[in-house]
Write a protein that holds these residues in place. Structure first.
Motif, PDB file in Angstrom:
ATOM      1  N   PHE A   1      17.897  -5.393  -4.597  1.00 40.72           N
ATOM      2  CA  PHE A   1      18.412  -4.284  -3.787  1.00 40.72           C
ATOM      3  C   PHE A   1      17.966  -4.338  -2.338  1.00 40.72           C
ATOM      4  O   PHE A   1      18.379  -3.530  -1.526  1.00 40.72           O
ATOM      5  N   ASN A   2      17.070  -5.280  -2.066  1.00 40.62           N
ATOM      6  CA  ASN A   2      16.558  -5.395  -0.709  1.00 40.62           C
ATOM      7  C   ASN A   2      15.836  -4.133  -0.245  1.00 40.62           C
ATOM      8  O   ASN A   2      15.711  -3.874   0.939  1.00 40.62           O
ATOM      9  N   SER A   3      15.447  -3.308  -1.185  1.00 40.10           N
ATOM     10  CA  SER A   3      14.665  -2.120  -0.839  1.00 40.10           C
ATOM     11  C   SER A   3      13.807  -1.794  -2.057  1.00 40.10           C
ATOM     12  O   SER A   3      14.001  -2.358  -3.122  1.00 40.10           O
ATOM     13  N   VAL A   4      12.863  -0.891  -1.869  1.00 41.01           N
ATOM     14  CA  VAL A   4      11.987  -0.592  -3.002  1.00 41.01           C
ATOM     15  C   VAL A   4      12.004   0.901  -3.303  1.00 41.01           C
ATOM     16  O   VAL A   4      12.339   1.715  -2.461  1.00 41.01           O
ATOM     17  N   THR A   5      11.622   1.230  -4.535  1.00 43.04           N
ATOM     18  CA  THR A   5      11.567   2.634  -4.945  1.00 43.04           C
ATOM     19  C   THR A   5      10.111   3.017  -5.224  1.00 43.04           C
ATOM     20  O   THR A   5       9.209   2.197  -5.109  1.00 43.04           O
ATOM     21  N   THR A   6       9.939   4.260  -5.603  1.00 46.69           N
ATOM     22  CA  THR A   6       8.590   4.723  -5.930  1.00 46.69           C
ATOM     23  C   THR A   6       8.144   4.275  -7.322  1.00 46.69           C
ATOM     24  O   THR A   6       7.029   4.533  -7.730  1.00 46.69           O
ATOM     25  N   GLY A   7       9.058   3.612  -8.028  1.00 48.33           N
ATOM     26  CA  GLY A   7       8.783   3.261  -9.427  1.00 48.33           C
ATOM     27  C   GLY A   7       7.619   2.325  -9.637  1.00 48.33           C
ATOM     28  O   GLY A   7       7.107   2.193 -10.738  1.00 48.33           O
ATOM     29  N   ALA A   8       7.185   1.644  -8.557  1.00 50.16           N
ATOM     30  CA  ALA A   8       6.152   0.634  -8.742  1.00 50.16           C
ATOM     31  C   ALA A   8       4.758   1.153  -8.405  1.00 50.16           C
ATOM     32  O   ALA A   8       3.806   0.377  -8.369  1.00 50.16           O
ATOM     33  N   THR A   9       4.629   2.443  -8.186  1.00 49.27           N
ATOM     34  CA  THR A   9       3.351   2.994  -7.737  1.00 49.27           C
ATOM     35  C   THR A   9       2.179   2.554  -8.610  1.00 49.27           C
ATOM     36  O   THR A   9       1.176   2.046  -8.139  1.00 49.27           O
ATOM     37  N   ASN A  10       2.358   2.776  -9.911  1.00 47.23           N
ATOM     38  CA  ASN A  10       1.281   2.467 -10.834  1.00 47.23           C
ATOM     39  C   ASN A  10       0.994   0.965 -10.888  1.00 47.23           C
ATOM     40  O   ASN A  10      -0.155   0.543 -10.938  1.00 47.23           O
ATOM     41  N   ASP A  11       2.068   0.157 -10.831  1.00 50.21           N
ATOM     42  CA  ASP A  11       1.894  -1.298 -10.833  1.00 50.21           C
ATOM     43  C   ASP A  11       1.042  -1.731  -9.643  1.00 50.21           C
ATOM     44  O   ASP A  11       0.132  -2.547  -9.770  1.00 50.21           O
ATOM     45  N   LEU A  12       1.367  -1.179  -8.475  1.00 48.65           N
ATOM     46  CA  LEU A  12       0.648  -1.581  -7.259  1.00 48.65           C
ATOM     47  C   LEU A  12      -0.818  -1.184  -7.347  1.00 48.65           C
ATOM     48  O   LEU A  12      -1.710  -1.934  -6.969  1.00 48.65           O
ATOM     49  N   GLN A  13      -1.041   0.021  -7.864  1.00 49.32           N
ATOM     50  CA  GLN A  13      -2.413   0.494  -8.024  1.00 49.32           C
ATOM     51  C   GLN A  13      -3.224  -0.462  -8.880  1.00 49.32           C
ATOM     52  O   GLN A  13      -4.314  -0.894  -8.515  1.00 49.32           O
ATOM     53  N   ARG A  14      -2.642  -0.827 -10.006  1.00 48.92           N
ATOM     54  CA  ARG A  14      -3.373  -1.692 -10.926  1.00 48.92           C
ATOM     55  C   ARG A  14      -3.580  -3.081 -10.347  1.00 48.92           C
ATOM     56  O   ARG A  14      -4.645  -3.682 -10.499  1.00 48.92           O
ATOM     57  N   ALA A  15      -2.539  -3.588  -9.661  1.00 49.78           N
ATOM     58  CA  ALA A  15      -2.661  -4.919  -9.071  1.00 49.78           C
ATOM     59  C   ALA A  15      -3.771  -4.936  -8.016  1.00 49.78           C
ATOM     60  O   ALA A  15      -4.591  -5.856  -7.968  1.00 49.78           O
ATOM     61  N   THR A  16      -3.798  -3.891  -7.195  1.00 48.96           N
ATOM     62  CA  THR A  16      -4.804  -3.841  -6.142  1.00 48.96           C
ATOM     63  C   THR A  16      -6.211  -3.737  -6.726  1.00 48.96           C
ATOM     64  O   THR A  16      -7.138  -4.416  -6.281  1.00 48.96           O
ATOM     65  N   ASP A  17      -6.359  -2.878  -7.738  1.00 47.11           N
ATOM     66  CA  ASP A  17      -7.664  -2.738  -8.384  1.00 47.11           C
ATOM     67  C   ASP A  17      -8.160  -4.075  -8.922  1.00 47.11           C
ATOM     68  O   ASP A  17      -9.319  -4.446  -8.754  1.00 47.11           O
ATOM     69  N   LEU A  18      -7.236  -4.778  -9.571  1.00 49.95           N
ATOM     70  CA  LEU A  18      -7.608  -6.043 -10.187  1.00 49.95           C
ATOM     71  C   LEU A  18      -8.054  -7.035  -9.117  1.00 49.95           C
ATOM     72  O   LEU A  18      -9.078  -7.711  -9.254  1.00 49.95           O
ATOM     73  N   ALA A  19      -7.284  -7.092  -8.035  1.00 51.84           N
ATOM     74  CA  ALA A  19      -7.613  -8.021  -6.954  1.00 51.84           C
ATOM     75  C   ALA A  19      -8.967  -7.660  -6.349  1.00 51.84           C
ATOM     76  O   ALA A  19      -9.790  -8.535  -6.052  1.00 51.84           O
ATOM     77  N   GLU A  20      -9.204  -6.360  -6.209  1.00 56.46           N
ATOM     78  CA  GLU A  20     -10.465  -5.953  -5.616  1.00 56.46           C
ATOM     79  C   GLU A  20     -11.633  -6.322  -6.509  1.00 56.46           C
ATOM     80  O   GLU A  20     -12.673  -6.774  -6.052  1.00 56.46           O
ATOM     81  N   ARG A  21     -11.418  -6.170  -7.802  1.00 62.99           N
ATOM     82  CA  ARG A  21     -12.492  -6.550  -8.718  1.00 62.99           C
ATOM     83  C   ARG A  21     -12.764  -8.049  -8.683  1.00 62.99           C
ATOM     84  O   ARG A  21     -13.895  -8.481  -8.784  1.00 62.99           O
ATOM     85  N   MET A  22     -11.677  -8.831  -8.538  1.00 60.38           N
ATOM     86  CA  MET A  22     -11.878 -10.283  -8.445  1.00 60.38           C
ATOM     87  C   MET A  22     -12.813 -10.616  -7.297  1.00 60.38           C
ATOM     88  O   MET A  22     -13.684 -11.470  -7.407  1.00 60.38           O
ATOM     89  N   VAL A  23     -12.617  -9.916  -6.185  1.00 61.54           N
ATOM     90  CA  VAL A  23     -13.392 -10.226  -4.987  1.00 61.54           C
ATOM     91  C   VAL A  23     -14.802  -9.646  -5.063  1.00 61.54           C
ATOM     92  O   VAL A  23     -15.784 -10.325  -4.782  1.00 61.54           O
TER      93      VAL A  23
ATOM     94  N   SER B   1       8.950  -6.738  -7.026  1.00 59.55           N
ATOM     95  CA  SER B   1       9.623  -7.894  -6.436  1.00 59.55           C
ATOM     96  C   SER B   1      11.076  -7.935  -6.866  1.00 59.55           C
ATOM     97  O   SER B   1      11.961  -8.291  -6.080  1.00 59.55           O
ATOM     98  N   ALA B   2      11.325  -7.561  -8.117  1.00 61.64           N
ATOM     99  CA  ALA B   2      12.702  -7.542  -8.610  1.00 61.64           C
ATOM    100  C   ALA B   2      13.552  -6.592  -7.774  1.00 61.64           C
ATOM    101  O   ALA B   2      14.681  -6.921  -7.392  1.00 61.64           O
ATOM    102  N   GLU B   3      12.997  -5.415  -7.493  1.00 58.90           N
ATOM    103  CA  GLU B   3      13.751  -4.458  -6.685  1.00 58.90           C
ATOM    104  C   GLU B   3      14.059  -5.036  -5.310  1.00 58.90           C
ATOM    105  O   GLU B   3      15.147  -4.862  -4.761  1.00 58.90           O
TER     106      GLU B   3
END
Ligand code: ADP
Ligand code: MG
Ligand code: ZN
Length: 621
Positions: free
Chosen positions: A499-521, A493-495
């Motif tokens: 910068f109004n654009s995103v980089t590949t730097g958040a790959t791992n963050d997104l993976q973990r966030a998605t996993d967590l959300a999926e487990r919640m459900v 979100s900071a990026e």
């Protein structure tokens, strides 16, 4: 301490020796003999040969591939001497010889040509195999196994003499210990159980993540009971020729039965015990299957003979094991060896800290608090790292600050000072990390933000935000999980905000966030739409993050779609929350990032006073 090793030769060792002998023979006949015996015919330069031909002094010539032999004309009834020369590429030679009336012919093939040519085809692969074998020997044997191919690699430890492992050496796994105390009793006084007609269990499976002390526990059981300990690792079987694995297993159990009561320990059971239906890496793996069958046969066999042999096995992938292994009478007992909790970690640290000189100020409890998720082996490693640091800093004993630095090392990998980011990248990383920190400072559930750094560490992390829990958490509520997801998305979100654009730097963050959300459900039943149902199978695999996703237990296509929608909703809400937080605190966000770019690290009081100023947005309804 290995006291003695018992080994017997098997066919593959013999084959290896024959191969070596044949290769040596080949080398001798083809390279060494010709060299030693040498050309017995005197050699002359080619130019001299041509000169003699032109001068009409040559009687006959024999042209071979590597050598031209020629005989001079008979003089005074004495046959001319034979000379040799090395041929050069000379198409004019036949013509010249013909002109001069010299008798010439190609050299006949050597008498043993068929033999050499067969050898030429057969031997090189053999040499290759021999070399390959040599490396297997070296690689497979471990410290004392240099010459051990085809031998039973079971190492026997007879406990009771030198340094013996006991339960006192293992901490933090109380439940596992309690179950294994029973096994010790079976081994010590088997009579008590067999008299009443009870069947002593044969197989116990130790299940847990790597480094939690499974091997250590198995040794401790043998140590406590004072019985021999035979150990072998499943991965040692993988590289073997067909038939060797099963003969090794047979061998192992033969030895064990002779020394009963005793323990046979099979480490990495999954390497041989993988489900047969799942197929191996190379399709059907005959060798593994044979080894596994032999193991099953041995386990079924030995109780009939009345010997108390208890097989302990360890694995960190219980879900891939062949069900046949888990049947009654085989590994029907499973003991969970999990990562230690706070007090467990303190106890493990205490054990390993005995080996080093501790300074006055060292507080093991504080160290335990800062190392959630560490397994026993990580903690042992941590103590050693701290001792190394103390020695490097010329201290005579290990101080608390050495531990603090060691924790960071173990957590994030070694500092890589050589890795330099360009200015643009550095700026992106700084905003990204401050984004995590800002959002994280507002959210419960992921601990206090302790440090923000843009000094690259380890292999992957360009920067990092260190959040440490103040206590071990066993239960998380929904708000905390949503907070964690928002924190994970803070970087990306900071990026976006800056910068109004995103980089590949958040790959791992997104993976973990998605996993967590999926487990919640799907696991925690936190979705209002899907209700308190578990859509995911198997408790077993939950504590292991071995990458293999659990198969979903989903009734219908609609359910699958509903899950996807819910996961997406959770992640997007968290994303929006992170974006809003950063926009609301835009000035502070800039201020912290500017400081971070200057100092590369912000921590302690300074960080806390900055983060105190973060304003929370109204939570979404
Ligand atoms: P595993 O077999 O589960 O992978 P190991 O038993 O090989 O783990 O552990 C490696 C080392 O880590 C041990 O030799 C020991 O020094 C340390 N260790 C691991 N778990 C514990 C524990 N629970 N208590 C004390 N030391 C431990
Ligand atoms: Mg182990
Ligand atoms: Zn990140």
């Amino acid at each position: 301490m290995p006291i003695k090793e018992q080994r017997t030769p098997t066919p593959s060792r013999l084959i290896g020796n024959i191969l070596l002998a044949v290769s040596a023979l080949f080398l001798i006949t083809n390279f060494i003999l010709p060299f030693v015996l040498g050309p017995q015919i005197p050699g002359v330069p080619y130019s001299l040969f041509i000169h003699q031909v032109q001068a009409g002094e040559v009687e006959r010539v024999q042209v071979g591939q590597n050598q031209i032999k020629f005989q001079l004309k008979t003089v005074n009834n004495e046959p001319g001497t034979v000379f040799s020369t090395t041929p050069i590429f000379d198409l004019g030679l036949p013509k010249l010889l013909e002109e001069k009336g010299v008798e010439f012919a190609a050299a006949p093939p050597p008498k043993n040509a068929w033999f050499t040519s067969v050898l030429g085809w057969v031997i090189p692969p053999l040499i290759f195999v021999a070399i390959w074998q040599f490396f297997i020997r070296r690689g497979g044997g471990g410290p004392q196994g240099v010459l051990s191919i085809g031998k039973s690699k079971a190492k026997v430890y007879v406990e009771g003499e030198s340094a013996k492992t006991t339960f006192a050496d293992v901490a933090g796994v109380q439940e596992a210990k309690a179950e294994l105390v029973e096994i010790v009793d079976f081994l010590k006084t088997p009579g008590r159980y067999t008299e009443i007609g009870a069947r002593i269990p044969k197989g116990v499976l130790l299940v847990g993540p790597p480094g939690t002390g499974k091997t250590l526990l198995a040794k401790a059981v043998a140590g406590e009971a004072g019985v021999p300990f035979f150990s072998i690792s499943g991965s040692e079987f993988v590289e073997l020729f067909v038939g060797v694995g099963s003969s090794r297993v047979r061998d192992l159990f033969e030895q064990a039965k002779k020394q009963a009561p005793c323990i046979v320990f099979i480490d990495e059971l999954d390497a041989i015990g993988k489900s047969r239906s799942s197929g191996g890496f190379y399709g059907g793996n005959d060798e593994r299957e044979q080894t596994l069958n032999q193991l099953l046969a041995e386990m079924d066999g030995f109780s009939a003979e009345g010997a108390t042999v208890i097989v302990l096995a360890a694995t960190n992938r219980p879900e891939v094991l062949d069900p046949a292994l888990l049947r009654p009478g085989r590994f029907d007992r499973q003991v969970l060896v999990d990562r230690p909790d706070l007090s467990g970690r303190e106890a493990i640290l205490k054990i390993h800290a005995q080996k080093v000189k501790l300074g006055e100020d060292v507080n093991l409890k504080a160290i335990a608090t800062r190392t959630p998720g560490f397994a026993g082996a990580d903690l042992a490693n941590l103590v050693n790292e701290a001792a190394l640091l103390a020695a490097r800093n010329q201290r005579s004993n290990v101080a608390q600050e050495d531990f603090a630095e060691a924790i960071e090392r173990v957590v994030a990998g070694l500092e890589k000072k050589s890795r330099v980011l360009n200015d643009k990248e550095k700026k992106i990383v700084a905003y990204h990390e401050v984004g995590h920190a800002l959002v994280g400072s507002l959210m419960g559930g992921s601990g206090r933000v302790e440090k923000i750094s843009i000094v690259p560490r380890g292999m992957a992390a360009l920067g990092y935000t260190l959040q440490l829990p103040t206590e071990d958490r066993f239960l998380m509520d929904e708000a905390e999980l949503r907070g964690q997801i928002a924190t994970l998305l803070g970087g990306r979100s900071a990026e976006e905000v800056v910068f109004n654009s995103v980089t590949t730097g958040a790959t791992n963050d997104l993976q973990r966030a998605t996993d967590l959300a999926e487990r919640m459900v799907t696991t925690y039943g936190m979705s209002k739409i899907l209700g308190p149902l578990a859509y995911q199978q198997g408790q077993q695999a939950m504590f292991l993050d071995n990458g293999a996703p659990n198969p979903r237990r989903i009734g219908s296509e609609e359910t699958a779609q509903a899950i996807d929608r819910e996961v997406k909703e959770i992640v997007e809400t968290a994303h929006q929350q992170a974006l809003d937080t950063l926009r609301l605190n835009r000035d502070l966000f800039e201020e912290i990032t500017t400081q971070l770019l200057e100092t590369e690290v912000i921590e302690g009081e300074k960080l806390q006073s900055l983060l105190k100023q973060v304003q929370a947005i109204m939570p979404p309804l």
